[in-house]
Design a protein around this motif. Structure first.
Motif, mmCIF file in Angstrom:
data_model
loop_
_atom_site.group_PDB
_atom_site.id
_atom_site.type_symbol
_atom_site.label_atom_id
_atom_site.label_comp_id
_atom_site.label_asym_id
_atom_site.label_seq_id
_atom_site.Cartn_x
_atom_site.Cartn_y
_atom_site.Cartn_z
ATOM 1 N N SER A 78 0.964 -1.112 0.147
ATOM 2 C CA SER A 78 -0.130 -0.182 -0.109
ATOM 3 C C SER A 78 0.864 1.355 -0.051
ATOM 4 C CB SER A 78 -1.000 0.095 1.246
ATOM 5 O OG SER A 78 -0.071 -0.058 2.455
ATOM 6 N N LYS A 82 0.007 3.974 -2.946
ATOM 7 C CA LYS A 82 -0.141 5.360 -2.555
ATOM 8 C C LYS A 82 0.860 6.290 -3.140
ATOM 9 C CE LYS A 82 -0.738 4.603 1.908
ATOM 10 N NZ LYS A 82 -0.858 4.841 3.384
ATOM 11 N N ASP A 88 -2.421 10.470 -0.273
ATOM 12 C CA ASP A 88 -1.734 10.377 1.131
ATOM 13 C C ASP A 88 -2.670 9.085 1.772
ATOM 14 O OD1 ASP A 88 -0.104 12.518 1.005
ATOM 15 O OD2 ASP A 88 -1.461 13.878 1.614
ATOM 16 N N LYS A 89 -3.978 8.819 1.420
ATOM 17 C CA LYS A 89 -4.524 7.778 1.795
ATOM 18 C C LYS A 89 -5.551 7.509 0.778
ATOM 19 C CE LYS A 89 -8.264 10.189 4.262
ATOM 20 N NZ LYS A 89 -9.082 9.861 5.235
ATOM 21 N N GLY A 90 -6.011 6.053 1.075
ATOM 22 C CA GLY A 90 -7.157 5.309 0.405
ATOM 23 C C GLY A 90 -8.250 6.118 0.262
ATOM 24 N N MET A 140 -8.264 0.236 -2.446
ATOM 25 C CA MET A 140 -8.011 1.428 -1.844
ATOM 26 C C MET A 140 -8.696 2.508 -2.428
ATOM 27 S SD MET A 140 -3.869 0.835 -1.462
ATOM 28 C CE MET A 140 -3.516 2.359 -0.702
ATOM 29 N N ILE A 142 -8.292 3.199 -5.764
ATOM 30 C CA ILE A 142 -7.228 3.735 -6.925
ATOM 31 C C ILE A 142 -7.376 3.080 -8.091
ATOM 32 C CG2 ILE A 142 -4.798 4.169 -7.329
ATOM 33 C CD1 ILE A 142 -4.271 4.414 -4.452
#
Length: 146
Positions: A78, A82, A88-90, A140, A142
């Motif tokens: 992860s 990222k 910065d985050k999912g 996530m 993405i």
């Protein structure tokens, strides 16, 4: 590993160069009576070539005689996803929102790196690693860009 009796195996993520007696390291080692400062010094020395702050998966084998051994593995997948996607985050609601995109070429590069450097994944086919990374990226929030 030695022939000592293992009391417990601890696994957690520690930022490179930032092992300190504070959580998560200190309390977990203290419960087992292990020398916290000695571990922090040894960990920081072992990962001095890694950029500070990179999260590293660490396994500590605590023995009944209050000694320990530890292994440091590659950063979690992860972290790479990222970084390559520039987020910065999912997503808070994966499947319903997309927070970034990851080029398919980067999926291949992450898989190659993990296969080379992570002993747990050395025997996994590259295609399988790529599928795993695509699945994790989707979870996530993405999207994979072809």
């Amino acid at each position: 590993m030695t022939d000592k009796t293992i009391k417990m195996v601890l696994k957690f993520v520690v930022p490179a160069g930032k092992a300190a007696p504070s959580p998560p390291v200190g309390p977990r080692l203290g419960q087992l009576g292990l020398p916290i400062m000695q571990f922090c010094k040894e960990f920081n020395d072992r990962v001095k070539d890694v950029k500070d702050g990179i999260p590293l998966t660490t396994k500590i084998y605590a023995y009944t005689d209050r000694t320990y051994e530890f292994r440091v593995f590659t950063p979690p997948t992860s972290h790479f996803i990222k970084g390559c996607a520039g987020v910065d985050k999912g997503a808070n609601k994966p499947g319903k929102e997309i927070v970034g995109t990851l080029p398919l070429k980067m999926v291949y590069e992450i898989a190659k790196y993990k296969k080379e450097h992570d002993v747990r994944l050395k025997h996994m086919p590259l295609r399988g690693l790529c599928k795993m990374i695509v699945g994790q990226a989707n979870n996530m929030g993405i999207a994979i860009k072809r």
